[in-house]
Design a protein around this motif. Structure first.
Motif, PDB file in Angstrom:
ATOM      1  N   ASN A 129       0.821  -1.218   0.000  1.00 23.11           N
ATOM      2  CA  ASN A 129       0.000   0.000   0.000  1.00 23.11           C
ATOM      3  C   ASN A 129       0.854   1.266   0.000  1.00 23.11           C
ATOM      4  N   ARG A 161       1.999   0.327   4.711  1.00 24.95           N
ATOM      5  CA  ARG A 161       1.493  -0.479   5.822  1.00 24.95           C
ATOM      6  C   ARG A 161       2.545  -0.740   6.893  1.00 24.95           C
ATOM      7  N   PRO A 184      -0.451   0.813   9.898  1.00 20.88           N
ATOM      8  CA  PRO A 184       0.356   1.481   8.877  1.00 20.88           C
ATOM      9  C   PRO A 184       1.099   2.716   9.413  1.00 20.88           C
TER      10      PRO A 184
END
Length: 645
Positions: free
Chosen positions: A185, A212, A220
């Motif tokens: 991410n 994350r 995160p």
């Protein structure tokens, strides 16, 4: 004995015949900033060619920053010999440590951004969050002095200095944007606008770095930054530089298995303002005034897993600094800088001190550094800094370094230096209690205040060589660093009977030596190609409270960059660490290696230049980072950068 020898060496140097001053010194030109061994600004507070610097230096330039594929400064420190870097946010931010696994917090090295210290008084003191001050795209170069530098910067420069130099506003005019998306991410975004003319130029940038976090962590993580810089030229002889900014550093931290450190989100907010005024008094004199103020806030609370009480470790801190320095070219053979600095560090934390009062440490510093050309081939750097602070005794940190240019492009260096690190406010005054229903008051840290500064005496031999016909340059450092009165924890003498846990105190316990060798090599083997290779072998002579054997710290790094036809670029970054001790833990960290690859294509996009890059990080197996439960796994991301032609 070593201290006596050191002071005798200084006296002998000062008594050398004055007629040697008649030797001339070649002036520093603009081209020196772009040479293989560029001019550096931060080693002795004087602009110096790298062969004249009184220490070993690593300069991470703009090409290396862009082509590395790194996402923050801490990741770039893997390129510096002797450094170990972490991407964990558990100890407040990704950080790097030089020559040691001494602590969870990077409080043995001074970090500056454009000459402003970003040391944080929060908790045990740290420079980790300061490494997150500016985005990589706003950085021109990073100067890393490997070795003690208290002679220039005082208490924080115990094992070295890092100076992050941001880009000149003249180089960032127009609009710029970059966006990165990828595995784990990864969502990084930067927008920047530069405008102005020769009299006044400005840069405004805002960016976000988020993902994350490491696998196994409570991520995160997200870092949001805003930075403004203004360069003003009110007259021919005056320059004003104004900077201000703010960063929000939010991360998931803690462990489900640790009842006193449960998972939660922690937020650190940092705001700063900095003003630099320079006046060129004459061709041989410059006056510089710097004033800065930094405000920090820590928000961190969770429910204790055993006692069911709210644990709040929040804190507020501030650092205000005023510095004045005068640079003088006294003769063709002698340059010197001298000045003073006043720094006020303030920390407020009910949780850390059992009080809502302000805990303050005021530093007063006087410094001088002289570059003395004894002979066409001999350069002597002499310097020292006197410092007083509110919680420790006055200290003096001297340095003497002799640079001998054996032949053109080949310099030998030998010198000695002393440095120190006074205890942080928390190490000196910590008083941490919890009120537990049915149990009473429970303490974790009870400082007696019987702790003083750590000290280090260093000796080094260096070699800096440039083989122009082979397009090769090499930098070698051999060193011995004797650490005295190192601060560790032990059971507190103030601990009341019947406590369910042992409260700890900070005391000066250990003496040990750090010995080793390190080198870095730069080679341009063919057209538009460049290789940078470094290794370090460091025997710390130190273990964690005697529970683990001492382990040599062996690091290897390689960066290869190649510009290809049709505007393509290919770069590779490799890092290998032998096994060592985890920071602050009675565990051995296994050996690790990491390989990153970057492929980029430059192109035109209307009236703009664009670059699309693919970065693959950690092509090999996952490795443990910071603790045994955290892993850095393979990840890839795409980045698009768009800027004016």
């Amino acid at each position: 004995m070593h201290s006596l020898i050191f002071h005798r060496a200084i006296v002998a140097a000062l008594l050398l015949p004055i007629p040697l001053l008649a030797q001339t010194r070649a002036p520093v030109s603009e081209q020196d900033y772009y040479a293989e061994f560029p001019v550096v600004l931060s080693a002795a507070r004087l602009p110096q060619r790298q062969q004249d610097v009184p220490a070993a230096m690593t300069v991470i330039d703009r090409d290396m920053i862009r082509m590395s594929g790194a996402r923050d400064v801490a990741d770039l420190l893997r390129l510096v010999p002797g450094f170990r870097a972490s991407q964990s946010f558990e100890a407040y931010s990704p950080q790097g440590g030089y020559h040691t696994n001494m602590t969870d917090f990077s409080n043995h090295i001074q970090v500056m951004v454009d000459g402003r210290s970003v040391y944080s008084p929060l908790v045990l003191g740290s420079t980790g969050s300061g490494l997150q001050t500016v985005a990589l795209d706003d950085i021109e170069r990073i100067e890393v002095l490997r070795g003690s530098n208290s002679a220039s910067y005082g208490a924080r420069a115990f094992l070295g200095t890092i100076n992050i130099v941001t880009r000149d506003t003249a180089d960032t005019l127009g609009a710029f944007a970059s966006v990165a998306r990828g595995d784990n991410n990864i969502q990084d975004t930067l927008v920047r606008l530069g405008w102005g003319d020769e009299r006044a130029r400005f840069r405004l940038s805002a960016d976000r770095r988020s993902d994350r976090g490491l696998e196994g962590s409570s991520g995160p993580v997200q870092v949001d930054r805003f930075n403004l810089r203004a360069d003003l030229h009110p007259s021919v002889s005056d320059t004003l530089e104004f900077r201000l900014g703010q960063s929000n550093n939010e991360a998931g931290v803690g462990f489900a298995s640790e009842v006193g450190n449960l998972p939660r989100y922690r937020l650190i907010t940092t705001s700063y303002a900095q003003l630099d005024w320079r006046r060129q008094i004459s061709a041989n004199q410059e006056l510089q005034l710097q004033a800065s103020s930094t405000q920090e806030a820590l928000r961190d609370n969770f429910l204790h897993g055993t006692y069911g009480i709210l644990v709040d470790t929040g804190a507020r801190a501030s650092s205000d600094t005023l510095m004045l320095q005068h640079t003088v070219v006294a003769s063709p053979a002698l340059r010197l800088v001298w000045g003073g600095e006043l720094r006020n560090e303030r920390l407020v934390s009910q949780a850390a001190f059992g009080s809502s009062a302000d805990f303050v440490n005021v530093f007063r510093r006087l410094f001088t550094n002289a570059e003395w050309r004894l002979h066409e081939q001999l350069l002597l750097n002499l310097g020292g800094l006197w410092e007083s602070n509110s919680i420790d005794t006055d200290r003096f940190a001297p340095r003497a370094m002799l640079n001998w240019q054996v032949a053109k492009g080949h310099t030998l260096r030998y010198g000695v230096t002393s440095a120190y690190r006074p205890p942080s406010l928390f190490e000196k005054y910590s008083n941490v209690w919890y009120s537990v229903p049915g149990v009473g008051l429970v303490a974790t840290h009870l400082s007696t205040g019987n702790v003083s500064a750590e000290r280090i005496n260093s000796r080094e031999i260096g070699y800096l060589g440039e083989f122009s016909h082979k397009a090769v340059s090499v930098d070698v450092r051999l060193f011995e660093e004797e650490v005295r009165d190192f601060i560790r924890t032990e059971q507190s003498a103030l601990m009341p009977p019947g406590q369910p846990i042992n409260a700890v105190d900070f005391t000066n316990q250990s003496n040990f030596s750090i010995r080793g060798a390190e080198y870095q090599l730069s080679w341009k083997p063919w057209t538009r190609g460049r290789l940078i290779f470094s290794q370090a072998y460091v025997d710390t002579g130190w273990n964690n409270q005697g529970a683990l054997p001492t382990l040599p710290n062996v690091t290897t790094s390689l960066m290869a960059m190649q510009r290809l036809p049709h505007q393509f670029e290919l770069s590779l970054m490799y890092n290998q660490l032998e096994r060592a001790n985890y920071p602050g833990l009675n565990q051995i960290a296994p050996a690790m290696s990491r390989t990153d690859l970057r492929l980029a294509k430059r192109m035109r996009w209307g009236d703009h230049r664009a670059e699309l890059s693919l970065v693959l990080q950690n092509l090999g197996p996952a490795y443990q980072d910071y603790v045994a439960d955290f892993y850095f796994r393979r990840q890839a991301y795409l980045m698009l950068r768009v800027e004016p032609k």
